[in-house]
Design an enzyme around this catalytic site. Sequence first.
Site, short mmCIF file in Angstrom:
data_model
loop_
_atom_site.label_atom_id
_atom_site.label_comp_id
_atom_site.label_asym_id
_atom_site.label_seq_id
_atom_site.Cartn_x
_atom_site.Cartn_y
_atom_site.Cartn_z
N ARG A 22 -19.42 33.30 63.06
CA ARG A 22 -19.48 34.59 63.85
C ARG A 22 -20.57 35.14 64.40
O ARG A 22 -20.89 36.41 64.70
CB ARG A 22 -18.89 36.04 62.60
CG ARG A 22 -17.63 35.76 61.85
CD ARG A 22 -16.49 35.46 62.97
NE ARG A 22 -15.14 35.82 62.63
CZ ARG A 22 -14.44 34.55 62.23
NH1 ARG A 22 -14.82 33.23 62.56
NH2 ARG A 22 -13.09 34.63 61.92
N LEU A 23 -21.43 34.33 64.86
CA LEU A 23 -22.75 34.46 65.55
C LEU A 23 -22.18 34.21 67.08
O LEU A 23 -22.70 33.34 67.56
CB LEU A 23 -23.84 33.45 65.02
CG LEU A 23 -24.25 33.98 63.59
CD1 LEU A 23 -25.27 32.94 63.30
CD2 LEU A 23 -24.68 35.39 63.46
#
Length: 218
Positions: free
Chosen positions: A197-198
Amino acid sequence: MSDNDELQQIAHLRREYTKGGLRRRDLPADPLTLFERWLSQACEAKLADPTAMVVATVDEHGQPYQRIVLLKHYDEKGMVFYTNLGSRKAHQIENNPRVSLLFPWHTLERQVMVIGKAERLSTLEVMKYFHSRPRDSQIGAWVSKQSSRISARGILESKFLELKQKFQQGEVPLPSFWGGFRVSLEQIEFWQGGEHRLHDRFLYQRENDAWKIDRLAP
């Protein structure tokens, strides 16, 4: 399965984004260059409706509305779409021209958001595009009083056949209630999915005649 069990299953739907990253050093100075590259790649990937974009507007009470339309042209002046001028979105734009657009290219793990002001296209621009459409689509533009309530689909189909007969000879005239809008390019955000989720997010914001580029936290 109870509603709660179904909700729990939905809550666990997720996947990792692994298509690739987006780095500051790879960004062009002009966001349209990157948009054109991404749109071209969406077309090459044979995504369904790669030019489909969500148009978000608000009414006079601040209630937001969204719908999907097709991008028909873009350049440094903005992004263009066409619609019935009696539609809900057209009325809302007349009241508040500030809108946002979103291109959701899920398969490529990308999205592009545009923020700007919508302005009506000239009659000449509208007429040129209208007469480039398939003839049945031109007739279809005459049929629907968009966003009005109707009792049955048959009403539309009967009207279409009636107008097809009426316009069988010569050119289909441009309806006075049909037109288009150009959304100016004030801000353009590019989102590329990332692992854990970066995600990579870059915001282009117009400052005078140049573009300022900022990385945003995911």
